[in-house]
Write a protein that holds these residues in place. Structure first.
Motif, PDB file in Angstrom:
ATOM      1  N   VAL A 157       0.828  -1.207   0.000  1.00 42.70           N
ATOM      2  CA  VAL A 157       0.000   0.000   0.000  1.00 42.70           C
ATOM      3  C   VAL A 157       0.862   1.257   0.000  1.00 42.70           C
ATOM      4  CG1 VAL A 157      -1.702   1.315   1.316  1.00 42.70           C
ATOM      5  CG2 VAL A 157      -1.951  -1.150   1.100  1.00 42.70           C
ATOM      6  N   LEU A 158       1.913   1.278   0.816  1.00 46.82           N
ATOM      7  CA  LEU A 158       2.725   2.479   0.943  1.00 46.82           C
ATOM      8  C   LEU A 158       3.665   2.689  -0.241  1.00 46.82           C
ATOM      9  CD1 LEU A 158       3.717   2.491   4.723  1.00 46.82           C
ATOM     10  CD2 LEU A 158       1.931   3.803   3.586  1.00 46.82           C
ATOM     11  N   ARG A 159       3.875   1.674  -1.033  1.00 50.01           N
ATOM     12  CA  ARG A 159       4.774   1.815  -2.178  1.00 50.01           C
ATOM     13  C   ARG A 159       4.360   2.970  -3.072  1.00 50.01           C
ATOM     14  NH1 ARG A 159       4.278   0.115  -7.409  1.00 50.01           N
ATOM     15  NH2 ARG A 159       2.271  -0.829  -6.842  1.00 50.01           N
ATOM     16  N   SER A 160       3.074   3.047  -3.398  1.00 49.82           N
ATOM     17  CA  SER A 160       2.605   4.116  -4.287  1.00 49.82           C
ATOM     18  C   SER A 160       2.702   5.485  -3.628  1.00 49.82           C
ATOM     19  CB  SER A 160       1.153   3.845  -4.702  1.00 49.82           C
ATOM     20  OG  SER A 160       0.304   3.813  -3.572  1.00 49.82           O
ATOM     21  N   PHE A 161       2.603   5.542  -2.309  1.00 50.89           N
ATOM     22  CA  PHE A 161       2.704   6.831  -1.621  1.00 50.89           C
ATOM     23  C   PHE A 161       4.118   7.391  -1.721  1.00 50.89           C
ATOM     24  CE2 PHE A 161      -0.918   4.718   0.233  1.00 50.89           C
ATOM     25  CZ  PHE A 161      -1.851   5.733   0.363  1.00 50.89           C
ATOM     26  N   PHE A 162       5.101   6.535  -1.534  1.00 48.50           N
ATOM     27  CA  PHE A 162       6.485   6.999  -1.626  1.00 48.50           C
ATOM     28  C   PHE A 162       6.856   7.351  -3.064  1.00 48.50           C
ATOM     29  CE2 PHE A 162       7.029   4.592   2.444  1.00 48.50           C
ATOM     30  CZ  PHE A 162       7.428   5.684   3.208  1.00 48.50           C
ATOM     31  N   GLU A 163       6.215   6.707  -4.028  1.00 48.98           N
ATOM     32  CA  GLU A 163       6.475   7.050  -5.429  1.00 48.98           C
ATOM     33  C   GLU A 163       6.028   8.473  -5.751  1.00 48.98           C
ATOM     34  OE1 GLU A 163       4.446   4.071  -7.627  1.00 48.98           O
ATOM     35  OE2 GLU A 163       6.091   2.615  -7.541  1.00 48.98           O
ATOM     36  N   ALA A 192       4.628  11.175   4.354  1.00 51.21           N
ATOM     37  CA  ALA A 192       3.719  10.032   4.186  1.00 51.21           C
ATOM     38  C   ALA A 192       3.001   9.668   5.482  1.00 51.21           C
ATOM     39  CB  ALA A 192       4.510   8.823   3.675  1.00 51.21           C
ATOM     40  N   ARG A 193       3.058  10.523   6.485  1.00 50.72           N
ATOM     41  CA  ARG A 193       2.480  10.195   7.780  1.00 50.72           C
ATOM     42  C   ARG A 193       0.997   9.839   7.711  1.00 50.72           C
ATOM     43  NH1 ARG A 193       3.468  14.637  12.081  1.00 50.72           N
ATOM     44  NH2 ARG A 193       5.604  13.960  11.605  1.00 50.72           N
ATOM     45  N   PRO A 194       0.146  10.583   6.991  1.00 50.59           N
ATOM     46  CA  PRO A 194      -1.280  10.180   6.936  1.00 50.59           C
ATOM     47  C   PRO A 194      -1.470   8.771   6.398  1.00 50.59           C
ATOM     48  CG  PRO A 194      -0.987  12.403   6.098  1.00 50.59           C
ATOM     49  CD  PRO A 194       0.381  11.846   6.259  1.00 50.59           C
ATOM     50  N   ALA A 195      -0.732   8.414   5.360  1.00 47.97           N
ATOM     51  CA  ALA A 195      -0.857   7.062   4.810  1.00 47.97           C
ATOM     52  C   ALA A 195      -0.327   6.021   5.790  1.00 47.97           C
ATOM     53  CB  ALA A 195      -0.094   6.972   3.487  1.00 47.97           C
ATOM     54  N   SER A 270      -6.455   8.252   0.360  1.00 51.38           N
ATOM     55  CA  SER A 270      -6.588   8.843  -0.977  1.00 51.38           C
ATOM     56  C   SER A 270      -5.279   9.386  -1.506  1.00 51.38           C
ATOM     57  CB  SER A 270      -7.633   9.972  -0.980  1.00 51.38           C
ATOM     58  OG  SER A 270      -7.255  10.991  -0.076  1.00 51.38           O
ATOM     59  N   PHE A 271      -4.351   9.717  -0.615  1.00 54.63           N
ATOM     60  CA  PHE A 271      -3.059  10.260  -1.047  1.00 54.63           C
ATOM     61  C   PHE A 271      -2.293   9.224  -1.843  1.00 54.63           C
ATOM     62  CE2 PHE A 271       1.527  10.895  -0.057  1.00 54.63           C
ATOM     63  CZ  PHE A 271       1.693  12.116  -0.696  1.00 54.63           C
ATOM     64  N   GLY A 272      -1.770   9.628  -2.965  1.00 55.32           N
ATOM     65  CA  GLY A 272      -0.990   8.717  -3.785  1.00 55.32           C
ATOM     66  C   GLY A 272      -1.795   7.966  -4.823  1.00 55.32           C
ATOM     67  N   THR A 273      -3.139   8.151  -4.833  1.00 51.04           N
ATOM     68  CA  THR A 273      -3.959   7.430  -5.799  1.00 51.04           C
ATOM     69  C   THR A 273      -4.068   8.176  -7.121  1.00 51.04           C
ATOM     70  OG1 THR A 273      -5.943   8.479  -4.912  1.00 51.04           O
ATOM     71  CG2 THR A 273      -5.309   6.340  -3.989  1.00 51.04           C
ATOM     72  N   LEU A 274      -3.768   9.470  -7.118  1.00 49.47           N
ATOM     73  CA  LEU A 274      -3.847  10.257  -8.335  1.00 49.47           C
ATOM     74  C   LEU A 274      -2.448  10.471  -8.896  1.00 49.47           C
ATOM     75  CD1 LEU A 274      -6.426  12.966  -7.241  1.00 49.47           C
ATOM     76  CD2 LEU A 274      -6.844  10.873  -8.547  1.00 49.47           C
ATOM     77  N   ARG A 275      -2.315  10.322 -10.165  1.00 50.85           N
ATOM     78  CA  ARG A 275      -1.008  10.506 -10.813  1.00 50.85           C
ATOM     79  C   ARG A 275      -1.088  11.657 -11.807  1.00 50.85           C
ATOM     80  NH1 ARG A 275       2.548   6.356 -10.057  1.00 50.85           N
ATOM     81  NH2 ARG A 275       1.732   4.520  -9.026  1.00 50.85           N
TER      82      ARG A 275
END
Length: 275
Positions: A157-163, A192-195, A270-275
């Motif tokens: 899950v966090l992979r996309s947030f760090f990207e 990335a704290r919220p995620a 929701s963070f990290g879901t939009l590119r």
């Protein structure tokens, strides 16, 4: 016409929300009512919605007679330590996979594939493994077992947030003399704290509610809350009031945690879901 249409849409939206709230909250309300009913009113037909008396003995029996207090403490120990350990290992793993493509494109899918496997598929090997180590019926076995399943979830899950975190911020810190590790902890982790808090809550809920491994790997020394519920289903009777009381007590920590972290949940999920 536009104003009337807007009011009609608001009414329909409110009606849909009210129906959804009723569907989700009615079982909770019924569980609370059952928890305070005397034994003679648990299975009445038609059902009794207002108890004749407040039978608080269901809660005292659940806590002290059936081991609910120990179940709460054991569940809190196992779920908390498993969540913390999973974050300590899963967050750096997610950063390495998302930022540096560690392991190539296949590693992330291999990590995710662990979640595809049903727990029953590894029940016997895990039982033999912990038995050989002499760790059956211990906190260590449950904590590490839950951690094994939480780490893939957290890292995936966090992979996309760090990207999504800009590289420029890290590069600026590295130019100013920060180490890679310091840039990770002081720049990427706060962003990335919220995620991280959102997945931490989900990992905690998994460890708190997990039943299968709690039954397989524990006996008497460690009894998490889900392990206690089958004890109340006797051969000729089911103690519905005590079951409802234990379920209410077990839900309180999770609800309290959700309210404490609610401001991070929507943003984190929701963070990290939009590119």
């Amino acid at each position: 016409m536009k104003r009337q249409g807007l009011k009609l849409s608001d009414f329909l939206c409110g009606l849909a929300l009210a129906a959804a709230l009723f569907i989700f909250l009615a079982p909770v309300a019924w569980m609370l009512i059952t928890a305070i009913k005397p034994p003679g009113e648990w299975l009445n037909s038609p059902p009794i919605f207002i108890p004749s008396e407040l039978h608080w003995a269901n809660f005292t029996d659940a806590l002290f007679k059936w081991g609910g207090l120990k179940g709460l403490s054991d569940s809190l120990i196992v779920a908390s330590l498993s969540t913390v350990l999973s974050l300590l290992l899963g967050v750096p793993a997610a950063y390495a996979i998302g930022r540096y493509r560690t392991g190539g494109d296949n590693l992330s899918f291999m990590v995710l594939s662990i979640l595809f496997m049903p727990p029953v598929a590894v029940a016997i090997p895990m039982y033999l493994f912990w038995s050989a180590l002499g760790l059956l019926d211990s906190y260590t076995a449950l904590i590490l077992q839950y951690t094994v399943f939480n780490i893939p979830f957290i890292s995936w899950v966090l992979r996309s947030f760090f990207e999504e975190i800009p590289r420029d911020m890290e590069e600026s810190a590295l130019v100013n003399g920060a180490t890679r590790w310091r840039a990770f902890w002081e720049i990427c982790v706060p962003l990335a704290r919220p995620a991280i808090l959102a997945v931490a809550m989900l990992a905690f809920i998994f460890s708190w509610n997990e039943f299968f491994f709690a039954v397989i790997l524990t006996r008497a020394d460690v009894t998490t809350l889900p392990f206690i519920l089958p004890v109340l289903m006797e051969g000729h009777d089911v103690l519905w009031g005590d079951i409802a009381a234990i379920a209410m007590l077990g839900a309180l920590p999770v609800v309290a945690l959700a309210f404490a972290l609610q401001k991070y949940l929507v943003r984190g999920l929701s963070f990290g879901t939009l590119r």
